[in-house]
Design a protein around this motif. Structure first.
Motif, PDB file in Angstrom:
ATOM      1  N   CYS A   1       0.852  -1.185   0.000  1.00  0.00           N
ATOM      2  CA  CYS A   1       0.000   0.000   0.000  1.00  0.00           C
ATOM      3  C   CYS A   1       0.888   1.235   0.000  1.00  0.00           C
ATOM      4  O   CYS A   1       1.681   1.432   0.915  1.00  0.00           O
TER       5      CYS A   1
ATOM      6  N   CYS B   1      -6.947  -1.527   0.901  1.00  0.00           N
ATOM      7  CA  CYS B   1      -6.047  -1.747   2.026  1.00  0.00           C
ATOM      8  C   CYS B   1      -6.877  -1.874   3.294  1.00  0.00           C
ATOM      9  O   CYS B   1      -7.772  -1.074   3.546  1.00  0.00           O
TER      10      CYS B   1
ATOM     11  N   CYS C   1      -5.996   1.497   5.621  1.00  0.00           N
ATOM     12  CA  CYS C   1      -6.391   2.875   5.264  1.00  0.00           C
ATOM     13  C   CYS C   1      -7.554   2.932   4.290  1.00  0.00           C
ATOM     14  O   CYS C   1      -7.991   4.019   3.936  1.00  0.00           O
TER      15      CYS C   1
END
Ligand SMILES: [Zn+2]
Length: 110
Positions: free
Chosen positions: A77, A100, A103
């Protein structure tokens, strides 16, 4: 066994174990039947090429990426700047994308 990491060609992945641990690279090729992937600049192997004039092959030592087992890889990520777990998110139109788990940023390449 299923490819539960959903790693696909052109994904950026991070190596989490083995001699290339910590490296990141782009997936060049996925071999689903072997659960392996070829990742740019990861798992370099020396290959000896025999000179073959009929095929215009120079011969010598060539370095190239060897396939690495998918269990050694995790999606990278860019937002978290680390390897991450993948979460599948369903969009309003029904499309499933990989995000992800930390996040929530899409890991699909645009
Ligand atoms: Zn993230």
């Amino acid at each position: 066994m299923k490819n539960n990491l959903n790693i696909r060609k052109n994904d950026v992945v991070k190596v989490i174990s083995g001699k290339d641990k910590g490296k990141t690279g782009k997936v060049l090729r996925v071999i689903p039947e072997k659960n392996k992937a070829v990742v740019e600049k990861v798992n370099f192997c020396k290959e000896f090429i025999r000179r073959d004039q009929s095929k215009n092959v120079q011969g010598g030592i060539m370095e190239r990426e060897a396939p690495i087992h998918i269990s050694n890889l995790t999606l990278y990520c860019a937002e978290c700047e680390e390897g991450t777990r993948v979460k599948i998110k369903k969009l309003e139109d029904g499309t499933k994308i990989r995000v992800c788990s930390k996040c929530d940023i899409s890991l699909e390449k645009q």
